[in-house]
Motif scaffolding. Sequence first.
Motif, PDB file in Angstrom:
ATOM      1  N   ARG A 140      -7.560   5.217   9.490  1.00 14.23           N
ATOM      2  CA  ARG A 140      -7.170   5.014   8.090  1.00 14.23           C
ATOM      3  C   ARG A 140      -5.757   5.516   7.790  1.00 14.23           C
TER       4      ARG A 140
ATOM      5  N   ALA B 222      -4.444  -0.663  -3.691  1.00 14.96           N
ATOM      6  CA  ALA B 222      -3.094  -0.770  -4.241  1.00 14.96           C
ATOM      7  C   ALA B 222      -2.401   0.561  -4.092  1.00 14.96           C
ATOM      8  N   GLY B 223      -1.091   0.562  -4.314  1.00 13.69           N
ATOM      9  CA  GLY B 223      -0.325   1.800  -4.287  1.00 13.69           C
ATOM     10  C   GLY B 223      -0.819   2.735  -5.374  1.00 13.69           C
ATOM     11  N   HIS B 224      -0.527   4.023  -5.226  1.00 17.49           N
ATOM     12  CA  HIS B 224      -1.021   5.035  -6.154  1.00 17.49           C
ATOM     13  C   HIS B 224      -0.688   4.712  -7.605  1.00 17.49           C
TER      14      HIS B 224
ATOM     15  N   THR C 161      -3.129   8.413   3.700  1.00 10.39           N
ATOM     16  CA  THR C 161      -4.006   7.243   3.782  1.00 10.39           C
ATOM     17  C   THR C 161      -3.558   6.248   2.706  1.00 10.39           C
ATOM     18  N   ALA C 162      -4.200   5.083   2.664  1.00 10.73           N
ATOM     19  CA  ALA C 162      -3.773   4.055   1.709  1.00 10.73           C
ATOM     20  C   ALA C 162      -4.143   4.432   0.285  1.00 10.73           C
ATOM     21  N   GLY C 163      -3.323   3.997  -0.639  1.00 13.41           N
ATOM     22  CA  GLY C 163      -3.665   4.097  -2.047  1.00 13.41           C
ATOM     23  C   GLY C 163      -3.476   5.458  -2.652  1.00 13.41           C
ATOM     24  N   THR C 164      -4.570   6.035  -3.113  1.00 12.72           N
ATOM     25  CA  THR C 164      -4.477   7.250  -3.918  1.00 12.72           C
ATOM     26  C   THR C 164      -4.105   8.469  -3.091  1.00 12.72           C
ATOM     27  N   SER C 165      -3.567   9.483  -3.792  1.00 14.06           N
ATOM     28  CA  SER C 165      -3.052  10.666  -3.095  1.00 14.06           C
ATOM     29  C   SER C 165      -4.162  11.620  -2.652  1.00 14.06           C
ATOM     30  N   GLY C 166      -5.315  11.576  -3.319  1.00  9.94           N
ATOM     31  CA  GLY C 166      -6.380  12.531  -3.017  1.00  9.94           C
ATOM     32  C   GLY C 166      -6.868  12.471  -1.590  1.00  9.94           C
ATOM     33  N   GLY C 167      -6.842  11.291  -0.996  1.00 10.98           N
ATOM     34  CA  GLY C 167      -7.354  11.121   0.359  1.00 10.98           C
ATOM     35  C   GLY C 167      -6.350  11.480   1.437  1.00 10.98           C
TER      36      GLY C 167
ATOM     37  N   TYR D 230     -12.916   9.007  -0.721  1.00  8.98           N
ATOM     38  CA  TYR D 230     -11.634   8.444  -1.160  1.00  8.98           C
ATOM     39  C   TYR D 230     -11.508   7.018  -0.636  1.00  8.98           C
TER      40      TYR D 230
ATOM     41  N   VAL E 276      -9.979  12.981   7.650  1.00  9.21           N
ATOM     42  CA  VAL E 276      -9.291  11.690   7.609  1.00  9.21           C
ATOM     43  C   VAL E 276      -9.402  11.021   8.984  1.00  9.21           C
TER      44      VAL E 276
ATOM     45  N   SER F 167       0.822  -1.209   0.000  1.00  7.86           N
ATOM     46  CA  SER F 167       0.000   0.000   0.000  1.00  7.86           C
ATOM     47  C   SER F 167       0.853   1.256   0.000  1.00  7.86           C
TER      48      SER F 167
ATOM     49  N   GLN G 127      -1.956   5.775   7.257  1.00  8.05           N
ATOM     50  CA  GLN G 127      -0.845   4.857   6.967  1.00  8.05           C
ATOM     51  C   GLN G 127       0.447   5.381   7.598  1.00  8.05           C
TER      52      GLN G 127
ATOM     53  N   GLN H 187     -11.682   5.778   2.900  1.00 11.66           N
ATOM     54  CA  GLN H 187     -10.456   6.151   3.622  1.00 11.66           C
ATOM     55  C   GLN H 187     -10.525   7.581   4.156  1.00 11.66           C
ATOM     56  N   ALA H 188     -11.143   8.461   3.388  1.00 11.37           N
ATOM     57  CA  ALA H 188     -11.271   9.865   3.787  1.00 11.37           C
ATOM     58  C   ALA H 188     -12.477  10.456   3.069  1.00 11.37           C
TER      59      ALA H 188
ATOM     60  N   ALA I 292      -8.958   3.229  -1.094  1.00 11.29           N
ATOM     61  CA  ALA I 292      -7.560   2.870  -1.342  1.00 11.29           C
ATOM     62  C   ALA I 292      -7.325   2.586  -2.826  1.00 11.29           C
TER      63      ALA I 292
END
Lengths: 504, 169
Positions: free
Chosen positions: B112, A323-325, B136-142, A468, B108, A131, B114, A447-448, A470
Motif C-alpha cells: 500500500r 483521492a488526494g487528502h 499510503t494513498a489518500g488520507t494522512s492518518g494511514g 484507513y 502499513v 493520489s 505510495q 490501506q493501513a 484511500a
Amino acid sequence: MSESSPPVPFYFEPSRQSPIAILVILAKLIRALIGQFWFVLVLLLLGRRPGSNNQVLLWVMIGAGVFSIGRALVIYFRTRFYVQDGEFILEKGGFTRSRLSVALDKIQTITFQQTFLHRIFNVVSVEMDTSGSKGSEISINALDREKAKELREYLLAWKKENVAPESGDTSITLEKTPEATLLHLGFGDLLRIGLSQNHLRSGGILLGLAFSFAENLEPILGKSTYQYLTEELGLSFNFFWSFALWITLFFLIVSVFATLILTAVRFYGLRFVRTGDGFRLEAGLFTRREQAAYLPKIQYLRWTANPLQRLLGLFNLRLYQAAGHELSTKQTLQVPGCYQPQVDAVREAYFPGAGGLSWSWYRPHRLYFYQRLFFIGLLPLIGLIVKTMVDFSWLWLATCLLWLPVTAWWQWRLFRRKRYALSVEGLWNHSGFFNAVQTLLLWRNVQAVAVERSLMEARYQLVDVVFYTASGSVNIENIAQETGHELRDYVLAKVEGLRVEPVE
Amino acid sequence: MLFDNQQIPPGELPSVEAVQFQRLPPQALKLRIIGWGIFQGILLLGLTASWGLSGMKWWGLPAFAAWGLQAAFFYWMTHKRFNREAYAIREKDLIHVKGYWQRTQLTVPYSRVQHVEIKQGPIARSLGLGSISVYTAGTSGGSLGISDIEFTEAERIKQFIAQKTGADV
C-alpha cells in the motif's frame, strides 16, 4: 481505444483548450476580484468614497480590465496538453511557464464541471486528481464536451489495460453492465429532500453568516452594524427583542426555505447513473457537476437517514472515492433522495453478495457508554452546578436537574444502536442516534490498520481498531482486545494477499 | 466466489502480537531531551522577561512553580514515551507502536506504500539520527512516521521497502 476514433486522436498532439477558456479564465478572475474587494463595492453602494475621486477608480478598473484580458489570452495561448509515453502533460503559464507531467497510472479521478458559462457553450472544465496530491493537479478550464468524453474514455481504458486495481487484488473482474439511470430527481423529489434535511444546521449556518457579514461591515461603516441600522437607518431592534419567539420562528422558516433553495441549486436535475464500470452523478442548477466513480476506486459506502427521512424511506448515500487528502471531500459522490432499491443496487455493485454472506455481529463494550456519559453528561454538569450556585436562577436549576437524565438517555440509545458486522470480505457498521448511519467497507480497500488503546480501555482489555482507506477511515470502538487483534491480523493477511487454503 | 482466498483459519494467521519490536536508539532520548530543554528554556525566558517587565510582581512565585511542575511532567513524559515507542519490520508490512496514555499500533503493508521520505535535522545529524515517513494513498492518518531512528537504519528501511514494492518509492 474505440475503432471510430480518428487516426490520430487530438490528445496525442499538443492541443489547446476550447477558446471559451478565455471567458472562463476572465470569469474566474472577476469572481476572485469580487471576493477580495467586495467591501469597495459595498462602499460604492453605500455612497461613501475611499477618499480619492471617482476618475482614479475608473482608470484603475480599466487598467485591471485590460490586464485581465491580456492575462487570459496569454494563459489560453500558452496552455497545451497531450498524452505522451504514458504521461499526461500540461504545459501552462501566464508570465511564468510550467510543464506538468503526471503518469497516467497515477490519475485517480476525472471530473467534469459546468458552470452557467460552460453550459451556454456546451463545454466542460476537466479536473484530474492524483493520489496523495494537495489539489487538482491537472485542470483544464474549458474543453468541448465530446473531446472531454473522448479523453476520459481513453484514460480510463488505458488504466484498465495497464494498471491493477487500487486494492492490488488482481482477481477482481468487473462485469460490464449496460448504462442505466438509477435515480432521476424531479421537482417533487427535490421538495421532499429539501424539507427532510437538517434545518437546524442550515439555521446555524445562516446565523453564522449573518454575524460574520455584520462583523466584516463594521470597519467600513465606522461603527457597529447594529448602531448603523438603528442610528442611520432609524430601525428599532427593540421590536425583535420583545418578540424573541417570532425571531426563532422566523429563522426556522428562513432556514427551511434556505435549505430548499440550496438543495434545488445543488441537486437540480440530479441523475445517478450506473455506467459500465461504475457510477456517474450529474447535478446542479448553475454549476452542473458531473462526477464519475470507477468501481475499484470506491473505498467505502455510507448511507444515512434522519428521523424524517426514515419516515419517508429516504437515504443520503455517499460513495467515498480514492483521492488526494485535500480532495477527499470533493471526490465523494453524494446522492440524496435514494430509496432502498437504489441503496441496494449500489451496495450490490460495490460489495457483490453482501446479503448472502454470514455476518458476525459485535457491540461495543459498556465502557463506550460510560466514557461518553462522563464527558458529555457529568463534566458539563459540574460546570452547570457551579453556575447555578454562583448565579442562581430556576432555569439553570431545571437545566441541572434535566441534564444528566437527558444525556444518559441520549448516550444509551447511541450505545444500543452501535453495532459492527464482520464477514470474511468486509465490515458493516451501524450507528447514530439522530441520523441512522450505515457504513460498508471491503477489506481489500484497507490501506493501513491501527489498533488503539486508552488507559481505560487497557483496564477492561479493550481496543479500538481503525481501518484507513484511500478516502478516510472506518472505526470499530471498544471491542475485546482479543477480537481486535484477531481482526487486525486477518485484515492484514487479506490485504497482503496471503494465500491460505479456503475453509470448507 | 468473490475471491480465491475466501477465508483464513485464525490459528494460521501471522500475529502482530508475536513480533519482536525494535526500540529506538538511546541517542533518540538524548535528542528528545535536547528538544525538551530548548522548548522549556524558551518558556522560562519568556516567563522571566514578563515577570521582570511587570516589576517583579507577586505572581512570579506561583508562575515559576507552575513552570517547574509542567517542565518536570513533560520530562517524565518524554522518558515514558521513549520507553513505549518501537517498530518492527516484517516480510510484508511495517509496524510502529507509540504513545503512553493512548497506545497506537499502526501497521502499513508494503503493497500500500505510495512513497517513502527520510529527513534529518541539524541536531539529529550530529547524533546520527533521522526520521522516516511511509505514505499510503489518500488520507494522512494511514501514513506511518518513525522519528529519531539511526539514519543508516532509516535508509536501509527505505531501500527494503523499495525492493519489496519493486518500485522507486
